[in-house]
Write a protein that holds these residues in place. Structure first.
Motif, PDB file in Angstrom:
ATOM      1  N   CYS A 161       9.715 -12.588 -23.093  1.00 24.79           N
ATOM      2  CA  CYS A 161      10.028 -13.376 -24.285  1.00 24.79           C
ATOM      3  C   CYS A 161       9.763 -14.847 -24.051  1.00 24.79           C
ATOM      4  O   CYS A 161       9.357 -15.582 -24.960  1.00 24.79           O
ATOM      5  N   SER A 162      10.015 -15.318 -22.796  1.00 20.76           N
ATOM      6  CA  SER A 162       9.821 -16.739 -22.512  1.00 20.76           C
ATOM      7  C   SER A 162       8.370 -17.080 -22.193  1.00 20.76           C
ATOM      8  O   SER A 162       8.008 -18.246 -22.098  1.00 20.76           O
ATOM      9  N   LYS A 215      12.771 -19.125 -39.081  1.00 16.37           N
ATOM     10  CA  LYS A 215      14.212 -19.149 -38.799  1.00 16.37           C
ATOM     11  C   LYS A 215      14.533 -18.484 -37.478  1.00 16.37           C
ATOM     12  O   LYS A 215      15.372 -18.975 -36.708  1.00 16.37           O
ATOM     13  N   GLN A 216      13.880 -17.363 -37.159  1.00 17.62           N
ATOM     14  CA  GLN A 216      14.117 -16.689 -35.885  1.00 17.62           C
ATOM     15  C   GLN A 216      13.650 -17.533 -34.709  1.00 17.62           C
ATOM     16  O   GLN A 216      14.343 -17.624 -33.684  1.00 17.62           O
ATOM     17  N   LEU A 217      12.474 -18.170 -34.855  1.00 21.62           N
ATOM     18  CA  LEU A 217      11.987 -19.042 -33.786  1.00 21.62           C
ATOM     19  C   LEU A 217      12.897 -20.247 -33.596  1.00 21.62           C
ATOM     20  O   LEU A 217      13.121 -20.695 -32.460  1.00 21.62           O
ATOM     21  N   GLU A 250      16.207 -20.323 -34.232  1.00 22.02           N
ATOM     22  CA  GLU A 250      17.473 -19.896 -33.649  1.00 22.02           C
ATOM     23  C   GLU A 250      17.342 -19.551 -32.171  1.00 22.02           C
ATOM     24  O   GLU A 250      18.276 -19.792 -31.397  1.00 22.02           O
ATOM     25  N   THR A 251      16.214 -19.009 -31.763  1.00 23.77           N
ATOM     26  CA  THR A 251      16.015 -18.654 -30.363  1.00 23.77           C
ATOM     27  C   THR A 251      15.558 -19.826 -29.505  1.00 23.77           C
ATOM     28  O   THR A 251      15.538 -19.715 -28.274  1.00 23.77           O
ATOM     29  N   GLY A 252      15.156 -20.954 -30.119  1.00 20.55           N
ATOM     30  CA  GLY A 252      14.703 -22.117 -29.367  1.00 20.55           C
ATOM     31  C   GLY A 252      13.227 -22.129 -29.080  1.00 20.55           C
ATOM     32  O   GLY A 252      12.733 -23.063 -28.421  1.00 20.55           O
ATOM     33  N   GLU A 253      12.483 -21.127 -29.540  1.00 19.23           N
ATOM     34  CA  GLU A 253      11.047 -21.076 -29.295  1.00 19.23           C
ATOM     35  C   GLU A 253      10.284 -22.089 -30.127  1.00 19.23           C
ATOM     36  O   GLU A 253       9.219 -22.551 -29.716  1.00 19.23           O
ATOM     37  N   SER A 311       3.508 -15.932 -27.557  1.00 14.72           N
ATOM     38  CA  SER A 311       3.936 -16.716 -28.710  1.00 14.72           C
ATOM     39  C   SER A 311       3.121 -16.322 -29.922  1.00 14.72           C
ATOM     40  O   SER A 311       1.986 -15.853 -29.805  1.00 14.72           O
ATOM     41  N   SER A 362      12.072  -8.257 -19.550  1.00 14.17           N
ATOM     42  CA  SER A 362      12.022  -8.516 -20.993  1.00 14.17           C
ATOM     43  C   SER A 362      12.270  -9.977 -21.291  1.00 14.17           C
ATOM     44  O   SER A 362      11.633 -10.564 -22.167  1.00 14.17           O
ATOM     45  N   LYS A 363      13.218 -10.605 -20.542  1.00 12.77           N
ATOM     46  CA  LYS A 363      13.474 -12.031 -20.746  1.00 12.77           C
ATOM     47  C   LYS A 363      12.264 -12.865 -20.365  1.00 12.77           C
ATOM     48  O   LYS A 363      11.906 -13.825 -21.052  1.00 12.77           O
TER      49      LYS A 363
END
Length: 287
Positions: A120-121, A216-218, A220-223, A126, A116-117
């Motif tokens: 996401c990365s 905001k979510q992107l 906070e997650t650094g994406e 994206s 899953s990680k």
């Protein structure tokens, strides 16, 4: 002559009856009862009823006290049960060592977390590549549709938050304020295919990203920092001297009046270079 010194006995009542203490201390009916309890029609029945009433009241009081005692005993029993429950829960439970049969499940769970990680990365997932909505002609820039009006507080706060996030990365953003030019609203509605479109809306490299919550979510997650790699950076504290980062200036042809004088026809005409507010895009920072 023998009875001369004796006083005659008379059956008459004394003349002065108030000297009789029994008659003066009690009412006439009670005095008659006390004087002749057998022959009098009034019989002392009130003493029995009063004694019965007293016994019934004592029994009621005793019953009420017994009920209070029973309720108190039940409450104490409940409190003891609760105390025993808390005492048992507060004690640390002895956990058994993991059995060898549980190890494969733990390994599977860890492998799922790693997968899953990695998903996401992965850049293939994206929002830029997953979106099917495109804004043509904007493949080399960041476009944000927003409003500078404060009529709706939530909308203005979301627009301001997204604007400050992009300014923190020091990238140039094509800010299209629909309150300054209604053509931007029509353009956004035609791209998204919805008449009631919320603000702000963000497009990066021509692909639709989303609104304020997505940005905001992107962030906070650094994406978002990964997505914005490759864009040219502005100087720290840069501010356009012509428009003051408003992105609009008064029309240079009509000076914002929206009217020009036609010398050939000798009449005023509508200026075709500005919008409905007599404004044009800033030629210095938006060219």
């Amino acid at each position: 002559m023998a009875d001369y010194g004796k006083k005659p006995v008379s059956s008459e009542k004394p003349r002065f009856s108030f000297f009789n203490r029994s008659l003066s201390m009690y009412p006439p009916a009670a005095a008659a009862v006390m004087a002749d309890p057998v022959d009098s029609p009034l019989k002392p029945t009130h003493t029995k009823t009063s004694s019965l009433e007293r016994t019934s009241s004592f029994s009621k009081f005793y019953n009420s006290m017994e009920s209070v005692r029973s309720t108190s005993n039940s409450i104490k029993g409940k409190v003891k049960k609760l105390c025993s429950i808390f005492e048992t829960t507060s004690k640390p439970a002895l956990t058994a060592p993991p059995s060898p049969s549980d190890e494969p499940t733990n390994l599977q769970f860890q492998s799922k977390l790693k997968s899953s990680k990695s998903m996401c990365s992965d850049h293939r997932l994206s929002p830029l590549n997953s979106s099917t909505i495109r804004l043509p002609g904007t493949e080399d820039r960041i476009v944000v549709y927003l409003t500078s009006l404060r009529g709706i507080r939530r909308t203005y706060e979301d627009c301001y938050a997204v604007r400050m996030i992009f300014r923190g990365f020091r990238v140039w953003v094509d800010e299209r304020d629909i309150s300054m030019d209604s053509a931007y609203r029509k353009e956004l509605q035609s791209v998204l295919g919805d008449k009631n479109v919320g603000l702000p809306q963000v497009f990066i490299r021509g692909s639709y990203v989303g609104g304020a919550e997505v940005i905001k979510q992107l962030f906070e997650t650094g994406e978002l920092a990964k997505i914005l790699k490759g864009f040219p950076l502005r100087a720290p504290g840069f501010r356009c001297d012509s428009c003051g980062d408003v992105r609009f200036v008064p029309c240079l042809n009509c000076s914002g009046s929206r009217k020009v004088f036609d010398e050939d026809e000798e009449m005023l005409k509508r200026c075709l270079e500005c919008n409905e507010n007599g404004l044009i895009r800033c030629p210095d920072c938006c060219s």
